[in-house]
Structure formats: structure tokens, C-alpha cells
Design an enzyme around this catalytic site. Sequence first.
Site, PDB file in Angstrom:
ATOM      1  N   LYS A  61      39.412  44.803  22.615  1.00 14.74           N
ATOM      2  CA  LYS A  61      38.349  44.038  23.263  1.00 14.74           C
ATOM      3  C   LYS A  61      37.203  43.806  22.285  1.00 14.74           C
ATOM      4  CE  LYS A  61      38.916  45.693  28.015  1.00 14.74           C
ATOM      5  NZ  LYS A  61      39.152  44.388  28.640  1.00 14.74           N
ATOM      6  N   LYS A  83      44.191  52.542  40.130  1.00 19.40           N
ATOM      7  CA  LYS A  83      44.254  52.399  38.667  1.00 19.40           C
ATOM      8  C   LYS A  83      43.305  53.405  38.022  1.00 19.40           C
ATOM      9  CE  LYS A  83      43.043  49.198  34.869  1.00 19.40           C
ATOM     10  NZ  LYS A  83      42.627  47.825  34.476  1.00 19.40           N
ATOM     11  N   GLU A 121      46.748  46.088  30.714  1.00 22.20           N
ATOM     12  CA  GLU A 121      47.414  47.390  30.842  1.00 22.20           C
ATOM     13  C   GLU A 121      47.410  47.918  32.267  1.00 22.20           C
ATOM     14  OE1 GLU A 121      44.321  47.069  30.252  1.00 22.20           O
ATOM     15  OE2 GLU A 121      43.466  48.565  31.592  1.00 22.20           O
ATOM     16  N   ASP A 154      45.902  44.437  26.422  1.00 25.77           N
ATOM     17  CA  ASP A 154      44.718  44.597  27.276  1.00 25.77           C
ATOM     18  C   ASP A 154      45.051  44.349  28.753  1.00 25.77           C
ATOM     19  OD1 ASP A 154      42.125  45.149  27.914  1.00 25.77           O
ATOM     20  OD2 ASP A 154      41.303  43.248  27.177  1.00 25.77           O
ATOM     21  N   ASP A 180      36.932  51.712  34.229  1.00 26.73           N
ATOM     22  CA  ASP A 180      38.268  51.173  34.506  1.00 26.73           C
ATOM     23  C   ASP A 180      39.143  52.156  35.296  1.00 26.73           C
ATOM     24  OD1 ASP A 180      39.755  48.863  34.357  1.00 26.73           O
ATOM     25  OD2 ASP A 180      40.711  49.354  32.447  1.00 26.73           O
ATOM     26  N   ARG A 234      48.136  46.555  35.149  1.00 29.27           N
ATOM     27  CA  ARG A 234      49.371  46.225  35.875  1.00 29.27           C
ATOM     28  C   ARG A 234      50.557  47.037  35.353  1.00 29.27           C
ATOM     29  NH1 ARG A 234      48.564  40.093  33.959  1.00 29.27           N
ATOM     30  NH2 ARG A 234      46.417  40.841  34.016  1.00 29.27           N
ATOM     31  N   ASP A 250      39.254  51.737  28.657  1.00 24.44           N
ATOM     32  CA  ASP A 250      40.085  50.587  28.285  1.00 24.44           C
ATOM     33  C   ASP A 250      39.492  49.883  27.068  1.00 24.44           C
ATOM     34  OD1 ASP A 250      41.767  48.433  28.134  1.00 24.44           O
ATOM     35  OD2 ASP A 250      41.043  47.459  29.968  1.00 24.44           O
TER      36      ASP A 250
HETATM   37  N1  BES Z   1      40.031  46.465  32.894  1.00 22.96           N
HETATM   38  C1  BES Z   1      40.209  45.119  32.510  1.00 22.96           C
HETATM   39  C2  BES Z   1      39.634  44.137  33.516  1.00 22.96           C
HETATM   40  C3  BES Z   1      38.141  44.018  33.539  1.00 22.96           C
HETATM   41  C4  BES Z   1      37.467  43.388  32.511  1.00 22.96           C
HETATM   42  C5  BES Z   1      37.448  44.448  34.629  1.00 22.96           C
HETATM   43  C6  BES Z   1      36.099  43.248  32.576  1.00 22.96           C
HETATM   44  C7  BES Z   1      36.085  44.297  34.704  1.00 22.96           C
HETATM   45  C8  BES Z   1      35.405  43.703  33.676  1.00 22.96           C
HETATM   46  C9  BES Z   1      41.704  44.807  32.359  1.00 22.96           C
HETATM   47  O1  BES Z   1      42.482  45.831  31.886  1.00 22.96           O
HETATM   48  C10 BES Z   1      41.796  43.698  31.369  1.00 22.96           C
HETATM   49  O2  BES Z   1      41.453  43.901  30.251  1.00 22.96           O
HETATM   50  N2  BES Z   1      42.251  42.541  31.823  1.00 22.96           N
HETATM   51  C11 BES Z   1      42.366  41.400  30.993  1.00 22.96           C
HETATM   52  C12 BES Z   1      43.661  40.727  31.308  1.00 22.96           C
HETATM   53  C13 BES Z   1      44.033  39.645  30.323  1.00 22.96           C
HETATM   54  C14 BES Z   1      44.366  40.230  28.978  1.00 22.96           C
HETATM   55  C15 BES Z   1      45.215  38.892  30.882  1.00 22.96           C
HETATM   56  C16 BES Z   1      41.193  40.481  31.289  1.00 22.96           C
HETATM   57  O3  BES Z   1      40.782  40.398  32.453  1.00 22.96           O
HETATM   58  O4  BES Z   1      40.664  39.909  30.359  1.00 22.96           O
HETATM   59 ZN    ZN Z   2      41.792  47.706  32.267  1.00 21.54          ZN
HETATM   60 MN    MN Z   3      42.505  45.884  29.777  1.00 22.09          MN
END
Ligand code: BES
Ligand code: ZN
Ligand code: MN
Length: 498
Positions: A281, A269, A353, A351, A292, A355, A274
Site C-alpha cells: 500500500k 476478518k 487479502e 492487497d 483491518d 477475501r 494490512d
Molecule cells: N483492508 C483493505 C480495505 C480497506 C482499505 C478498508 C481502506 C478501509 C480503508 C483491503 O484488504 C484492501 O486492501 N482492499 C483493496 C482491494 C483491491 C486490491 C481490489 C482495496 O480496497 O483497495
Molecule cells: Zn485488508
Molecule cells: Mn488489503
Amino acid sequence: MKFSIKNGNAAKELHDCVILGVYESQELSAAAQQVDSVSDGFLTKILKRGDFDGKLETTLILHDVANVASARVMLVGLGKATAFTEKHYCKAVRASLKALVKSGAKNAVTFLAELTVKKLAAERRVALLVEATLDAHYKFDAIKRKKEKADTINNLLGIDISVASANEITEANAGLAHGEAVASGVSLAKDLGNLPPNVCNPTYLAEQALALGQHYGFKVEVLEREALEKLGMGSFLGVSQGSETPPKFIIMQHLKGKEGEKPVVLVGKGITFDTGGISLKPGAEMDEMKYDMCGAASVLGTFKTIAEMDLKLNVVGLIPTCENMPDGRATRPGDVLTSMSGLTIEVLNTDAEGRLILCDALTYAERFEPSAVVDIATLTGACVIALGHHATGLFSNHDALAHELLRAGETALDRAWHMPMWDEYHPLLESNFADLANIGGRAAGSITAACFLSRFAEKYHWAHLDIAGTAWKSGKEKGGTGRPVPLLTAFLVNRANQ
Ligand code: BES
Ligand code: ZN
Ligand code: MN
């Protein structure tokens, strides 16, 4: 830093510092005994006085010990002899490096690799010592001003590693080469993670991949937006469309295996920042979303490592990379994207994204007829909640592959933990308006993310490593860790040896 291997005598070696292990029971290691006996029991005397208790990770530097050629003798606490595992060994090595850096020594000879560490051979002990030393010695000063750079450049020049017998020198040299190769991949992954997102953008990652390929002689191709449109990567493009910086799809091929051997494909990835997109966020710690792209960084790092090792295996690396930004053109919650596989995806949260870019790369991976596909992603905050910062989350559609990766993580001291991906979780991704939704709700967030990816990985053996908790550290020690380069390397090395 320069390492070399020798079979030395602790009292006679002429260096700025001699590094010796001492257990908590006040038991001296063999090399420490050597120094103790020529110095008329000086080390025993110090232990008796109570100035050094041998607790793990403690150190004490002694100066001008009688009949010892080197100016300094460093005692390193090893903890309990019965509990002296690989992990404790690496902790002791790190502690010795930190103390060495603080001292005035410019070079040293360490006898820690002579210690008994469970049943590890000298080759493995040396490899671990080199990896742990270089990991602890890592500094990120690529973008500090010249003056600060000069201040932070450590003047530690070299460490000689002593092994217990001359017969072990050849295998120890192999361990040294292995350790240095892993450390250089880890260091690259850390650097890429630590670079600011205005420098390390998709174009930069593509340039790094091309430069690596040039340097080591493996094939690298970079697909631009038009090519991605032709391929029908609507999901990946949907994430990138809110950004001014163009997306890139990086393809690397290390083909050193037997002819016709099916490759292992690594997919990383590469979200270079992000923001969450329109599902923006919250502000706190958002800077950390520069990390990210650590999945991508681990693929680049692993390619560097296996190239240095000249690993006899076919490995393909795929990196979809872009930014996730809010913008007038950005994907909205409610938009439906058509992935390369043909499956349509309702974007309920922009968010989620990672996947969305990975699923198209997983479909692209089919064309390599892979023996296995492993994706690596900072995918979910939920994985951090589940496992904290010690274990990477491991998901797979094939148990044998999962166990291969778990074992690789154990031997590399870069552990993963097997998470479930049962059928019961899949309905959480159902959508009223498309084939599937990109989120499954708050419960089991890292599992539903893996379930989403699995829908695009049905044609091969696949595993997913969620490194959200392990790829970087927050707080005072903020910085990339280089994980899971050691795990991936161990996995690939094991495959090459099969
Ligand atoms: N890159 C983030 C995941 C992340 C967040 C990794 C904080 C490390 C620390 C990912 O893209 C994301 O934002 N995931 C969301 C998914 C949700 C919207 C279903 C998450 O984990 O909040
Ligand atoms: Zn992300
Ligand atoms: Mn995200």
C-alpha cells in the site's frame, strides 16, 4: 459509570445536576415544566431573554435555581418536537453527557428518558440512552502512562435515569441491562481496534477470545498453523506466510439455544495489520490498517454482549486472523492458492487479502450446518467510496436474511445498505490460470469482492457486511466505532425472540 432507574421529581432530586429537555419552539418538557413552576417561571424567563434556543445538541447549565434541590440544572436542546426521532434523541443524550463531563458534577439525574420518542417504549428509550451515554463517554487510555491515565479518568460516577411513572421501573431496568450489555460489546470492539498492531496481533486476539470464554463460560478453541494445514486452508495460509507472527483460527461457541437448533455463524476478518503485502500500500494513513481486524473485533464484542444478556440462541463465531506483510516468503502476485473448498485462486493483488482468509472460514462454517452465516469485514476501499462513513455495505444470497439485517440495523441505529450482487458481476473474477481471480478490477470493487465470497457460501444462507467505512473514524476523532455490534446484537436478539 453506574446507572440506576427511578421515578423522580425534577425539583426535589438531590444531585450535582438535573438534566432537562427543551424543544426549539421553547416548549418545555414535562420535567422542565416542573422546575419552571417551582422556580417561579425561571426557565421561561431565560428562554424569553434569548439565552437558550432549544436547538438540537445545545446545552446550558444554570446554577442554584430557586426551590430546586440540585445545585445545577442543565437544559438540553431537543430541536423541533415534530422531528424528535431516535436519532435526535441520541444526539441530545450525547450532548448532555459531553456537557456534564465538562462541568464539575460527579453525578446527575436525567429526565431525557421521559421524553416521547416516536412510539418507543420506556425500555427502549432507556436502552438507547445508556448506549449513547456510554458510547460518548468512551475513552481509550489503556496504553497511556499512569499520569495521563489519572488525568483522563473521568470523575463522573453515576447517572440516575428517571422514568415518568413507577409502573415503568421494571421495564426500564430491563432496558438498562440491555443498554449496558450492548455498550460493553461496543467498548470491547473499540478497544481491540484502537490497540496498536504490535500489541493486538493474532495471538492477542486468540488470548482475548479464550479469556472471554473463560469468563462467561462459552467454548473457545484456537487452531494453530499445523491444524490449518491439515484442513487445507491454503488460501488463508497464503496470506499469513509473509508474517513472523503465526496465524490463528478462533472458534467460539455460545450454545444457549434449543437443543438441535441450527446456529447462526458470525465470521470476522481479523487482519491485525494490512500492509498490502507484496502489492504494498502507499504510505499515507497506513497506520489505519491496524483497524483491518475490526470485523473480528465486532464478533468478539457481539459475543461479549450476548453472553452478558445470556441470549437464548446458538451462535458460533469464527475468526481467521493473521498479518498481511511483504517478505521473502510472502505470496506473490501471480501465485495460485488452493482454498479449503478445493477452488483454486489466482492472487492478482496481494492487497485483496481479506477475501482470501474469509473464504476458508466460510468453507469451515459448513460443518456447523448453520441457519445463516454473516461475515463482517473491512473488505474494500471501494465500499467507502460507494457509501461513505454512514452505511455498512450489505450483500446477501438470500433476500429474507438481507432484510432481517437491514431491519436490525434500522432499530439499532447502526444502518446498512443493500448492494447488488447480480450474476452480471461474476465474470469479472474469471482467471486464465485458476478457478477464479482474487480481484475483479476497479469497477464495482466492493461488489466483486462480495461475489468472490459468495462462491464459498453456496451451501447456506449468507450475508456479508462490508464495514470498511463504518468500523473506525479517521482524522482528529480517529478511533474505533464498535460498529456493527449494535446491528449484530439486534439481529441475534430478534432471532432469539422468534
Ligand atoms: N483492508 C483493505 C480495505 C480497506 C482499505 C478498508 C481502506 C478501509 C480503508 C483491503 O484488504 C484492501 O486492501 N482492499 C483493496 C482491494 C483491491 C486490491 C481490489 C482495496 O480496497 O483497495
Ligand atoms: Zn485488508
Ligand atoms: Mn488489503
